[in-house]
Design a protein around this motif. Structure first.
Motif, PDB file in Angstrom:
ATOM      1  N   UNK A   1       0.800  -1.225   0.000  1.00 43.43           N
ATOM      2  CA  UNK A   1       0.000   0.000   0.000  1.00 43.43           C
ATOM      3  C   UNK A   1       0.833   1.276   0.000  1.00 43.43           C
ATOM      4  N   UNK A   2       2.104   1.156   0.226  1.00 44.72           N
ATOM      5  CA  UNK A   2       2.952   2.339   0.172  1.00 44.72           C
ATOM      6  C   UNK A   2       4.055   2.308   1.196  1.00 44.72           C
ATOM      7  N   UNK A   3       5.269   2.721   0.766  1.00 45.90           N
ATOM      8  CA  UNK A   3       6.436   2.686   1.635  1.00 45.90           C
ATOM      9  C   UNK A   3       7.444   3.687   1.102  1.00 45.90           C
ATOM     10  N   UNK A   4       8.298   4.225   1.993  1.00 41.17           N
ATOM     11  CA  UNK A   4       9.362   5.099   1.499  1.00 41.17           C
ATOM     12  C   UNK A   4      10.636   4.278   1.285  1.00 41.17           C
ATOM     13  N   UNK A   5      11.746   4.945   0.954  1.00 41.60           N
ATOM     14  CA  UNK A   5      12.933   4.199   0.519  1.00 41.60           C
ATOM     15  C   UNK A   5      13.516   3.320   1.614  1.00 41.60           C
ATOM     16  N   UNK A   6      13.715   3.890   2.817  1.00 47.51           N
ATOM     17  CA  UNK A   6      14.288   3.074   3.883  1.00 47.51           C
ATOM     18  C   UNK A   6      13.293   2.026   4.369  1.00 47.51           C
ATOM     19  N   UNK A   7      12.020   2.384   4.360  1.00 49.29           N
ATOM     20  CA  UNK A   7      10.989   1.403   4.732  1.00 49.29           C
ATOM     21  C   UNK A   7      10.956   0.234   3.773  1.00 49.29           C
ATOM     22  N   UNK A   8      11.180   0.525   2.470  1.00 46.81           N
ATOM     23  CA  UNK A   8      11.193  -0.538   1.458  1.00 46.81           C
ATOM     24  C   UNK A   8      12.312  -1.543   1.764  1.00 46.81           C
ATOM     25  N   UNK A   9      13.531  -1.027   1.951  1.00 53.21           N
ATOM     26  CA  UNK A   9      14.665  -1.916   2.245  1.00 53.21           C
ATOM     27  C   UNK A   9      14.442  -2.635   3.575  1.00 53.21           C
ATOM     28  N   UNK A  10      13.950  -1.885   4.555  1.00 52.81           N
ATOM     29  CA  UNK A  10      13.697  -2.450   5.890  1.00 52.81           C
ATOM     30  C   UNK A  10      12.700  -3.606   5.825  1.00 52.81           C
ATOM     31  N   UNK A  11      11.593  -3.428   5.128  1.00 53.83           N
ATOM     32  CA  UNK A  11      10.545  -4.454   5.059  1.00 53.83           C
ATOM     33  C   UNK A  11      10.983  -5.650   4.220  1.00 53.83           C
ATOM     34  N   UNK A  12      11.716  -5.412   3.141  1.00 53.18           N
ATOM     35  CA  UNK A  12      12.192  -6.521   2.305  1.00 53.18           C
ATOM     36  C   UNK A  12      13.104  -7.438   3.129  1.00 53.18           C
ATOM     37  N   UNK A  13      14.040  -6.829   3.834  1.00 53.20           N
ATOM     38  CA  UNK A  13      14.959  -7.658   4.631  1.00 53.20           C
ATOM     39  C   UNK A  13      14.266  -8.272   5.841  1.00 53.20           C
ATOM     40  N   UNK A  14      13.269  -7.583   6.385  1.00 62.04           N
ATOM     41  CA  UNK A  14      12.523  -8.144   7.518  1.00 62.04           C
ATOM     42  C   UNK A  14      11.827  -9.441   7.116  1.00 62.04           C
ATOM     43  N   UNK A  15      11.437  -9.537   5.828  1.00 61.57           N
ATOM     44  CA  UNK A  15      10.810 -10.768   5.336  1.00 61.57           C
ATOM     45  C   UNK A  15      11.729 -11.970   5.525  1.00 61.57           C
ATOM     46  N   UNK A  16      13.031 -11.747   5.510  1.00 64.77           N
ATOM     47  CA  UNK A  16      14.004 -12.836   5.658  1.00 64.77           C
ATOM     48  C   UNK A  16      14.554 -12.928   7.079  1.00 64.77           C
ATOM     49  N   UNK A  17      13.903 -12.197   8.002  1.00 62.33           N
ATOM     50  CA  UNK A  17      14.317 -12.264   9.396  1.00 62.33           C
ATOM     51  C   UNK A  17      15.569 -11.473   9.709  1.00 62.33           C
ATOM     52  N   UNK A  18      15.910 -10.500   8.862  1.00 68.50           N
ATOM     53  CA  UNK A  18      17.125  -9.708   9.052  1.00 68.50           C
ATOM     54  C   UNK A  18      16.726  -8.308   9.515  1.00 68.50           C
ATOM     55  N   UNK A  19      17.236  -7.926  10.695  1.00 68.65           N
ATOM     56  CA  UNK A  19      16.889  -6.634  11.280  1.00 68.65           C
ATOM     57  C   UNK A  19      17.715  -5.519  10.646  1.00 68.65           C
ATOM     58  N   UNK A  20      17.056  -4.414  10.301  1.00 68.89           N
ATOM     59  CA  UNK A  20      17.735  -3.262   9.686  1.00 68.89           C
ATOM     60  C   UNK A  20      17.190  -1.974  10.287  1.00 68.89           C
ATOM     61  N   UNK A  21      17.894  -0.845  10.082  1.00 67.66           N
ATOM     62  CA  UNK A  21      17.396   0.441  10.575  1.00 67.66           C
ATOM     63  C   UNK A  21      16.176   0.918   9.779  1.00 67.66           C
ATOM     64  N   UNK A  22      15.604   2.005  10.240  1.00 68.52           N
ATOM     65  CA  UNK A  22      14.449   2.576   9.533  1.00 68.52           C
ATOM     66  C   UNK A  22      14.786   3.968   9.006  1.00 68.52           C
ATOM     67  N   UNK A  23      16.083   4.264   8.952  1.00 71.16           N
ATOM     68  CA  UNK A  23      16.558   5.565   8.477  1.00 71.16           C
ATOM     69  C   UNK A  23      17.661   5.306   7.458  1.00 71.16           C
ATOM     70  N   UNK A  24      17.570   5.919   6.307  1.00 71.63           N
ATOM     71  CA  UNK A  24      18.436   5.564   5.182  1.00 71.63           C
ATOM     72  C   UNK A  24      19.918   5.644   5.520  1.00 71.63           C
ATOM     73  N   UNK A  25      20.353   6.714   6.198  1.00 67.88           N
ATOM     74  CA  UNK A  25      21.789   6.889   6.447  1.00 67.88           C
ATOM     75  C   UNK A  25      22.328   5.914   7.495  1.00 67.88           C
ATOM     76  N   UNK A  26      21.421   5.352   8.282  1.00 66.65           N
ATOM     77  CA  UNK A  26      21.848   4.362   9.279  1.00 66.65           C
ATOM     78  C   UNK A  26      22.318   3.071   8.605  1.00 66.65           C
ATOM     79  N   UNK A  27      21.912   2.851   7.353  1.00 63.02           N
ATOM     80  CA  UNK A  27      22.336   1.644   6.624  1.00 63.02           C
ATOM     81  C   UNK A  27      23.841   1.657   6.334  1.00 63.02           C
ATOM     82  N   UNK A  28      24.478   2.802   6.497  1.00 64.29           N
ATOM     83  CA  UNK A  28      25.915   2.870   6.232  1.00 64.29           C
ATOM     84  C   UNK A  28      26.730   2.074   7.258  1.00 64.29           C
ATOM     85  N   UNK A  29      26.112   1.713   8.356  1.00 65.57           N
ATOM     86  CA  UNK A  29      26.859   1.014   9.415  1.00 65.57           C
ATOM     87  C   UNK A  29      26.353  -0.402   9.670  1.00 65.57           C
ATOM     88  N   UNK A  30      25.448  -0.911   8.828  1.00 62.57           N
ATOM     89  CA  UNK A  30      24.972  -2.281   9.025  1.00 62.57           C
ATOM     90  C   UNK A  30      25.664  -3.215   8.032  1.00 62.57           C
TER      91      UNK A  30
END
Length: 419
Positions: free
Chosen positions: A332-361
């Protein structure tokens, strides 16, 4: 500068911040302060505290998992030692069983030897007694066999010699029989001595095996106790790890709530912003941050059982779905970090919900080693590398979720591998 000018400048800055806010995934005036190309995420104290607690819990969880792995290795080593000791004990018990058979057989030989010795000694005594009687008879009572009678009554020298020879032959025969019986007795005694020596060796071996058995059994008991201690320590460590995971989950929820609240505040303050946000990153295309440039040699191996192609395949299902600022629904709708966050959550992998925080995961990847499933971070934007030089992303309110832009559409700040 008078108050009138100050208010005017603040009004202009506020309008500029509200307008440019959507370009960084739905967090505007409450989330970013723009100064040229520099973006600073203005977080609440509660979010900062939550992030600190989450970061500490993640480090504690990592340390605890390492501890658990170490304990499991020690537990496995102990289990292997128990297995080896048990095999050694089986060997000792098998040797003892064979030894017991040998001892029983040797005891039977000794008993038979004792019987043989008794029989031989009895025969020797019988022969000795018989010989004494014959000697007594010959030399004392018998006129026929008396040596003197043989001499006196002989018919000449030849007859006398024959009679003396006869008496001598009888004596020699008795002596030979006596010697043979005595030799038989001595032979049986020698066999008995050897059997006794053999039995002493066997009983010494039995004592040694019993000591070995006691030592190995004591070692197994000690190892079993050690194994139980490791099991108890592992259980405690796993409980602590679960507690740390609960802290991470709880603090992550607080962080998401704070980010969602900031996004909601941004939406409330952005009524004058464009309804057709066409964000999806910033910065000159083709530029790559130095740490991630080609030739950097960063190409980490897999850290999970999930393949990057599986991540991309799942993400591609949602191409064409809408972009929604601060949204969390792939359908139904998601932003960029939410998209990456939800895709990886499907595989049981925890990620941040803020785009720049992905630089350290995850783990850093050089550009020339980029693979499908790797996360690509841009200024104010994040996407998933789909392969073939393109990214799959929640691009903008205008474009929605797409998979057609070049991976070098904007300046690349980081490439991270999460699987």
């Amino acid at each position: 500068m008078n108050q009138k000018w100050t208010r005017a400048i603040c009004t202009v800055l506020t309008s500029a911040l509200v307008f440019t806010g959507p370009a960084v995934e739905g967090t505007t005036f409450s989330g970013y302060i723009n100064s040229g190309l520099e973006k600073v995420y203005a977080k609440t104290q509660k979010q900062k505290d939550a992030e600190n607690k989450k970061s500490q819990a993640e480090q504690d969880l990592k340390d605890k998992k390492n501890e658990i792995n170490g304990l499991k290795d020690q537990q496995q080593t102990t289990a292997d030692d128990i297995k080896n000791k048990s095999a050694k004990l089986d060997e000792i018990l098998a040797a003892q069983k064979k030894l017991q058979t040998d001892i029983t057989s040797k005891q039977a030989e000794i008993e038979q030897n004792q019987k043989d010795l008794a029989a031989a000694q009895e025969k020797q005594q019988e022969q000795y007694d018989a010989m004494k009687k014959r000697i007594q008879f010959m030399y004392e009572n018998s006129a026929e066999d008396n040596i003197w009678t043989a001499i006196i009554e002989s018919n000449g020298i030849t007859d006398m010699l024959n009679r003396i020879e006869y008496v001598s032959d009888v004596y020699d025969s008795d002596r030979a029989l006596m010697d043979s019986y005595q030799a038989a007795v001595e032979q049986v005694k020698e066999i008995g001595t050897k059997l006794d020596n053999d039995m002493n060796e066997l009983t010494a071996m039995q004592d040694d095996y019993e000591k070995q058995q006691a030592d190995v059994e004591a070692a197994i008991v000690a190892l079993e106790n050690q194994k139980e201690q490791y099991a108890s320590q592992i259980a405690q460590a796993q409980q602590q790890a679960e507690n740390y995971q609960n802290i991470i989950t709880a603090q992550g929820k607080i962080i998401q709530e704070q980010e969602a609240a900031a996004a909601a505040a941004a939406r409330a303050n952005s009524s004058s912003s464009s309804s057709s946000y066409d964000g999806g990153g910033a910065g000159k295309g083709g530029s790559i941050a130095g740490d991630y440039a080609a030739g950097g040699g960063k190409n980490p191996g897999a850290s999970t059982g999930v393949s990057g192609s599986s991540v991309v395949s799942y993400a591609m299902q949602f191409v064409g779905n809408p972009y929604v600022w601060a949204g969390n629904s792939l359908t139904n709708g998601v932003d960029c970090s939410g998209f990456v966050h939800e895709v990886y959550a499907h595989f049981g992998i925890s990620t941040p919900r803020y785009s720049q925080a992905f630089k350290s995961v995850g783990q850093a990847v050089s550009f020339d080693n980029i693979q499908p499933g790797d996360v690509v971070v841009y200024p104010g934007h994040v996407a998933i590398y789909a392969g073939g030089g393109v990214i799959v992303e929640a691009q903008s309110t205008k474009a929605g979720i797409t998979a057609n832009r070049s991976v070098q559409c904007h300046t690349i700040l980081a490439i991270r591998r999460l699987v």
